[in-house]
Design an enzyme around this catalytic site. Structure first.
Site, PDB file in Angstrom:
ATOM      1  N   SER A 235       0.872  -1.168   0.000  1.00 43.11           N
ATOM      2  CA  SER A 235       0.000   0.000   0.000  1.00 43.11           C
ATOM      3  C   SER A 235       0.913   1.222   0.000  1.00 43.11           C
ATOM      4  O   SER A 235       1.773   1.363   0.875  1.00 43.11           O
ATOM      5  CB  SER A 235      -0.890  -0.027   1.247  1.00 43.11           C
ATOM      6  OG  SER A 235      -1.849   0.989   1.155  1.00 43.11           O
ATOM      7  N   GLU A 236       0.752   2.099  -0.992  1.00 43.08           N
ATOM      8  CA  GLU A 236       1.799   3.096  -1.262  1.00 43.08           C
ATOM      9  C   GLU A 236       1.951   4.178  -0.186  1.00 43.08           C
ATOM     10  O   GLU A 236       2.913   4.933  -0.207  1.00 43.08           O
ATOM     11  CB  GLU A 236       1.631   3.715  -2.649  1.00 43.08           C
ATOM     12  CG  GLU A 236       0.375   4.541  -2.868  1.00 43.08           C
ATOM     13  CD  GLU A 236      -0.741   3.718  -3.480  1.00 43.08           C
ATOM     14  OE1 GLU A 236      -0.763   2.484  -3.306  1.00 43.08           O
ATOM     15  OE2 GLU A 236      -1.616   4.335  -4.126  1.00 43.08           O
ATOM     16  N   ASN A 237       1.028   4.226   0.761  1.00 40.11           N
ATOM     17  CA  ASN A 237       1.226   5.165   1.872  1.00 40.11           C
ATOM     18  C   ASN A 237       2.275   4.662   2.862  1.00 40.11           C
ATOM     19  O   ASN A 237       2.620   5.367   3.809  1.00 40.11           O
ATOM     20  CB  ASN A 237      -0.100   5.444   2.588  1.00 40.11           C
ATOM     21  CG  ASN A 237      -0.762   4.190   3.103  1.00 40.11           C
ATOM     22  OD1 ASN A 237      -0.840   3.191   2.411  1.00 40.11           O
ATOM     23  ND2 ASN A 237      -1.227   4.237   4.329  1.00 40.11           N
TER      24      ASN A 237
ATOM     25  N   SER B  97       8.573   3.964   0.036  1.00 41.98           N
ATOM     26  CA  SER B  97       7.481   3.276  -0.638  1.00 41.98           C
ATOM     27  C   SER B  97       7.580   3.454  -2.156  1.00 41.98           C
ATOM     28  O   SER B  97       7.413   2.511  -2.924  1.00 41.98           O
ATOM     29  CB  SER B  97       6.145   3.820  -0.138  1.00 41.98           C
ATOM     30  OG  SER B  97       5.081   3.133  -0.739  1.00 41.98           O
TER      31      SER B  97
END
Lengths: 218, 235
Positions: A46-48, A88
Site C-alpha cells: 500500500s503506497e502510503n 514506498s
C-alpha cells in the site's frame, strides 16, 4: 454477460503468482485481495507506506495510525513492514513490485492510460498512479469496456490527460481480456456469453481477433 | 531552550516566525499522521498567502482543510485533493492555485530538498501534463523529466515519540511523508504524543535524527479516521 466487479477481481487474481509483491489500486483492484488462490503467498503493498497489508480490522482492532492508500483502516499481515513515502515509491519506481492493478477512464493502442482527470469535471489528482504506471513492468488495468452510453474506452488515442505514456500491456474489461502490443489491441479472452462481435463493436482502437477466442474460466 | 533541547511549551512559540507568503511543508497522508495542532495554530494566527506542500489538503473541517475556511492558502502542491468541497469550490473559481504532483515525485521532492539535491530525473509523469515546461532527457533508452526539489520556510511534522533532542520515532502508517517533511524545512516543528529524556530511545530505532528538528512540542490528538472500514470478528 458482462463480468461483475467480483468476477473482474477473480479473473485478475488468476494472474497472481506465489511470492508476488502486489499493489492494488482503489476500487475493483482492491477486491482482488478477496480471491488470492489457495496455496500461494502474496504480499500487498500500500503506497502510503505498508508492505503486507492485512484485512480490515475488527471494531476492537481499529487503529487511526494504520490505514491503506484508500485511507481505509486496515491491519498488518504477518511479516509486514512499514516505511515512509519516499521508501514506498523507491519500491514502486525502482521496479520492485511484481504486479500493479489499477483502474482507468481510457486506454489506447499505444499503451497510454488516462485515469486521473476529466478537465472541468473531475480534478482530484493522480495520487500514486503516475508513479505506479511508470515504475511497474507488469500492470493490469481493470475497467468497463465502454461507457453506459456505449462509447468505447479502448481507443486509438486517449482523449483525456494522460497518467502514463506507453506503459500498459494488459487490460481486463467487463467484456474481454486484452493485450496491447505493436500499436494494436489483441483479444485474448472474452467474458462468458459475450460474443466477439460485441467486443469488436465496442472497441474503437484497432483490435486483432484470432480465430479462436476462449471464454474466461472461473 | 538550551543546548540540544528542542522542547517548546506553547503552540504560539512552536509556530513563531511564520509570516504571510511563506511555504509550509506538512507531513500526513489523508488525515493519518497530520500535525493537527500545528495546523490549528496556523489557523489561529491567521497567516495568509501560504504555499502548502502536502500529499492532501484534509477535509472541510479537519486537517489542512481548515485553512481554506479563511482563505489562508494561496497555492497547494499535492497529489490528491478529493473529498473536500470547499477545496473544489476555491479551485474551480481560481481562488486557489493547485499544482498536482505525483505522490512518489512529491515524496522525493521533499527528500531531495532536505538532502541538498536541487533536482532529479524521474520517468513518472513523462508524456503527461506533469511534464509540461520541464526538461526531458533520454537516459539508457528511456525518457525522464527533471523535477525540482522542494524546500519550506517551515515544515510541520507529527511523530509518535521523541526525546528532548528531537530524535523521532513514528508509528505505523502515520509515518508517511513526515520524515521527508522534517528534513525539508528551514524551521522544522514537530508535535508528538510523548517526550522522553535523551538516552531513553534506542538509537537503532530512531527514524528521524534530531539534527533536522528545531522545535518540539507535546500535543493531544484527535486522530480522526477518514474511512472507517471494519470486518466482523468471524469473517
Amino acid at each position: 454477460m458482462a463480468l461483475t466487479r467480483e468476477q473482474l477481481a477473480q479473473r485478475v487474481a488468476q494472474e497472481l503468482q506465489d511470492g508476488y509483491y502486489v499493489n492494488l489500486g482503489i476500487g475493483i483492484p482492491t477486491l482482488v485481495a478477496n480471491y488470492i488462490p489457495e496455496g500461494i503467498e502474496v504480499m500487498l503493498q500500500s503506497e502510503n507506506g505498508l508492505l503486507g497489508m492485512g484485512q480490515f480490522p475488527t471494531e476492537d482492532e481499529i487503529d487511526a495510525d494504520l490505514i491503506n492508500a484508500g485511507k481505509q483502516t486496515v491491519t498488518m499481515a504477518t511479516g509486514a513492514s512499514v516505511f515512509d513515502s519516499a521508501e514506498s515509491f523507491a519500491m514502486i519506481r525502482g521496479g520492485h513490485v511484481d504486479l500493479t492493478v489499477l483502474g482507468a477512464f481510457e486506454v489506447d493502442v499505444n499503451g497510454n492510460i488516462a485515469s486521473y482527470m476529466i478537465p472541468g469535471k473531475l480534478i482530484k489528482g493522480m495520487g500514486g498512479a503516475m508513479d505506479l504506471v511508470a515504475g511497474a513492468d507488469n500492470i493490469i488495468v481493470t475497467m468497463t469496456h465502454a461507457s453506459k452510453h456505449g462509447v468505447s474506452k479502448l481507443l486509438s488515442n486517449c482523449t483525456l490527460p494522460l497518467t502514463g505514456k506507453g506503459c500498459i500491456k494488459k487490460v481486463l474489461t467487463d467484456l474481454a481480456f486484452i493485450e496491447i502490443k505493436e500499436g494494436k489491441f489483441h483479444l485474448l479472452e472474452r467474458a462468458p456469453g459475450v460474443s466477439v462481435d460485441e467486443i469488436i463493436k465496442l472497441t474503437e482502437g484497432e483490435l486483432v481477433v484470432p480465430n479462436n477466442v476462449p471464454e474466461m474460466k472461473f | 531552550m538550551a543546548g540540544f533541547d528542542k522542547v517548546v511549551s506553547s503552540y504560539e512559540e512552536a509556530m513563531a516566525g511564520l509570516e504571510d507568503g511563506m511555504t509550509v511543508i506538512s507531513g500526513g497522508f489523508g488525515l493519518c499522521g497530520i500535525p493537527e495542532n500545528l495546523i490549528s495554530e496556523i489557523k489561529r494566527k491567521g497567516t495568509k498567502e501560504l504555499t502548502l506542500v502536502s500529499n492532501n489538503c484534509g477535509v472541510d473541517d479537519f486537517g489542512l482543510g481548515v485553512l481554506l475556511q479563511d482563505r489562508q492558502i494561496k497555492k497547494i502542491v499535492a497529489s490528491y485533493v478529493g473529498e473536500n468541497a470547499e477545496f473544489e469550490r476555491q479551485m474551480m473559481n481560481g481562488e486557489l492555485e493547485v499544482e498536482l504532483t505525483p505522490q512518489g515525485t512529491l515524496a522525493e521532492k521533499m527528500r531531495a530538498g532536505g538532502a541538498g539535491i536541487p533536482a532529479f530525473f524521474t520517468a513518472t509523469g513523462y508524456g503527461t501534463p506533469v511534464a509540461e515546461g520541464k526538461e526531458e532527457r533520454e537516459i539508457d533508452g528511456r525518457m525522464y523529466i527533471l523535477e525540482p526539489a522542494i524546500k519550506g520556510d517551515f515544515a510541520i511534522v507529527k511523530a509518535w515519540k521523541a526525546d528532548r533532542y528531537g530524535n523521532l520515532v513514528f508509528r505505523k502508517t502515520a509515518r508517511n511523508f513526515n520524515p521527508m517533511a522534517a528534513t525539508a524545512g528551514k524551521i522544522t516543528v514537530v508535535e508528538v504524543e510523548e517526550i522522553v529524556e535523551p538516552g531513553e530511545l534506542d538509537p537503532d530505532q530512531i527514524h528521524t535524527p534530531g539534527i533536522y528538528v528545531n522545535r518540539l512540542i507535546l500535543g493531544a490528538f484527535e486522530k480522526r479516521i477518514e474511512q472507517r472500514t471494519v470486518r466482523t470478528a468471524q469473517s
